[in-house]
Scaffold this motif. Sequence first.
Motif, PDB file in Angstrom:
ATOM      1  N   ARG A 179       0.831  -1.213   0.000  1.00 48.72           N
ATOM      2  CA  ARG A 179       0.000   0.000   0.000  1.00 48.72           C
ATOM      3  C   ARG A 179       0.861   1.257   0.000  1.00 48.72           C
ATOM      4  O   ARG A 179       0.587   2.212  -0.729  1.00 48.72           O
ATOM      5  N   ASP A 186       1.739   6.524  -7.034  1.00 51.52           N
ATOM      6  CA  ASP A 186       0.645   7.428  -7.363  1.00 51.52           C
ATOM      7  C   ASP A 186       1.131   8.870  -7.392  1.00 51.52           C
ATOM      8  O   ASP A 186       0.761   9.652  -8.262  1.00 51.52           O
ATOM      9  N   LEU A 221      -7.146  -4.365  -4.716  1.00 54.52           N
ATOM     10  CA  LEU A 221      -7.350  -3.138  -5.481  1.00 54.52           C
ATOM     11  C   LEU A 221      -7.920  -2.019  -4.622  1.00 54.52           C
ATOM     12  O   LEU A 221      -7.631  -0.836  -4.851  1.00 54.52           O
ATOM     13  N   GLU A 222      -8.719  -2.365  -3.613  1.00 53.30           N
ATOM     14  CA  GLU A 222      -9.312  -1.314  -2.785  1.00 53.30           C
ATOM     15  C   GLU A 222      -8.273  -0.583  -1.948  1.00 53.30           C
ATOM     16  O   GLU A 222      -8.548   0.506  -1.426  1.00 53.30           O
ATOM     17  N   ASP A 223      -7.058  -1.139  -1.808  1.00 58.07           N
ATOM     18  CA  ASP A 223      -5.995  -0.476  -1.056  1.00 58.07           C
ATOM     19  C   ASP A 223      -5.108   0.382  -1.947  1.00 58.07           C
ATOM     20  O   ASP A 223      -4.143   0.984  -1.466  1.00 58.07           O
ATOM     21  N   PRO A 225      -4.506   3.658  -4.408  1.00 56.08           N
ATOM     22  CA  PRO A 225      -5.110   4.966  -4.651  1.00 56.08           C
ATOM     23  C   PRO A 225      -5.948   4.983  -5.928  1.00 56.08           C
ATOM     24  O   PRO A 225      -5.507   4.478  -6.968  1.00 56.08           O
ATOM     25  N   GLU A 226      -7.139   5.538  -5.838  1.00 58.53           N
ATOM     26  CA  GLU A 226      -8.038   5.548  -6.997  1.00 58.53           C
ATOM     27  C   GLU A 226      -7.458   6.296  -8.177  1.00 58.53           C
ATOM     28  O   GLU A 226      -7.788   6.004  -9.325  1.00 58.53           O
ATOM     29  N   THR A 227      -6.583   7.252  -7.900  1.00 57.65           N
ATOM     30  CA  THR A 227      -6.011   8.055  -8.991  1.00 57.65           C
ATOM     31  C   THR A 227      -4.885   7.333  -9.716  1.00 57.65           C
ATOM     32  O   THR A 227      -4.462   7.768 -10.795  1.00 57.65           O
ATOM     33  N   LEU A 229      -4.763   3.860 -10.665  1.00 57.36           N
ATOM     34  CA  LEU A 229      -5.156   2.813 -11.611  1.00 57.36           C
ATOM     35  C   LEU A 229      -5.479   3.329 -13.014  1.00 57.36           C
ATOM     36  O   LEU A 229      -5.180   2.638 -14.005  1.00 57.36           O
ATOM     37  N   PRO A 230      -6.095   4.525 -13.172  1.00 54.46           N
ATOM     38  CA  PRO A 230      -6.370   4.987 -14.539  1.00 54.46           C
ATOM     39  C   PRO A 230      -5.124   5.211 -15.391  1.00 54.46           C
ATOM     40  O   PRO A 230      -5.226   5.296 -16.616  1.00 54.46           O
TER      41      PRO A 230
END
Length: 296
Positions: A179, A186, A221-223, A225-227, A229-230
């Motif tokens: 993480r 990220d 995947l939930e651990d 950062p959402e920014t 993966l794109p």
Amino acid sequence: MQQDERTYILENHPNDIWLTYYRSHLLNVSSERYAYAADREVWETASPKSLEWLDQLTMPKSRRPVSLEQVDTAFATVLEMKKWDRETIAAIQRVVRSHVEEIAKNAEYEGPAFPNLMFTGELAWEFADALASALTPGDVHRKDDLTKDWGQPLVDDLLRAMAASEYAQIIVLTEPLNRTAAIYLDGLFIDVPDKTVSVSRWSVQVDISHVTWFGVLDVPLEDVPETLLPAFHLFRIDAISDEELVEHLVGVAVQQTGGEHIDEIRQYAEQLLRTTTSRDPGGLADVMLAYVRDEL
């Protein structure tokens, strides 16, 4: 990166990519095309050891030659290992081919040679390493610890890898990301303006926009950062299915029998998978060959 008009003397070769505004004071003896004056404020403060790789970093890099044939050959090499789900690998190959096709349309393209890829699953690291090595043999930078001295925000060993390569477009393969490491990565994609970073201790800005990143996740995947993966194409790499493995083992054995005893061979392959936990294609193939030699 745009060249600094204060520092260049000779006109760039059309295939050159510059990673920094600073220009090496060394003559490129292989081509004798360049003779750039160093920025003395940088060079006079650099140690002799640092000077060597900083010179490499500030010399022009070549565009990496990439073709669809090269991509297909690399994937064929990876598939020969018979370890992973073929449908997933075919999907990854389509993504890489599409990227390379777009590159071919733009003669002035200077971005990454390949798309950024993120892998999860039990065989993620092994596959990522195999694919990177097949695409750019001998020119893969394996980033062991993203969190070490990340205040640059990139440590000097990454820049040293960029300096050592003949090409601007290298592949960086991350260790399986926990993480914390995912957060640091990220930051690279979100917080670094214009994809330029500083060499530590000197105000030399280096363009890292040419780098392809192959990431491997060691967390859910939930651990992540959402920014982050794109910025990647995400794939799960699982082991080859038992059905595919049976077909592989049958094919290996039948090559030795000249097409005979197919039914017996298939029954033995299916029984073998029922009675062992191993799914190593190479080891199981050896068992099949021993069966053909001793029993048929």
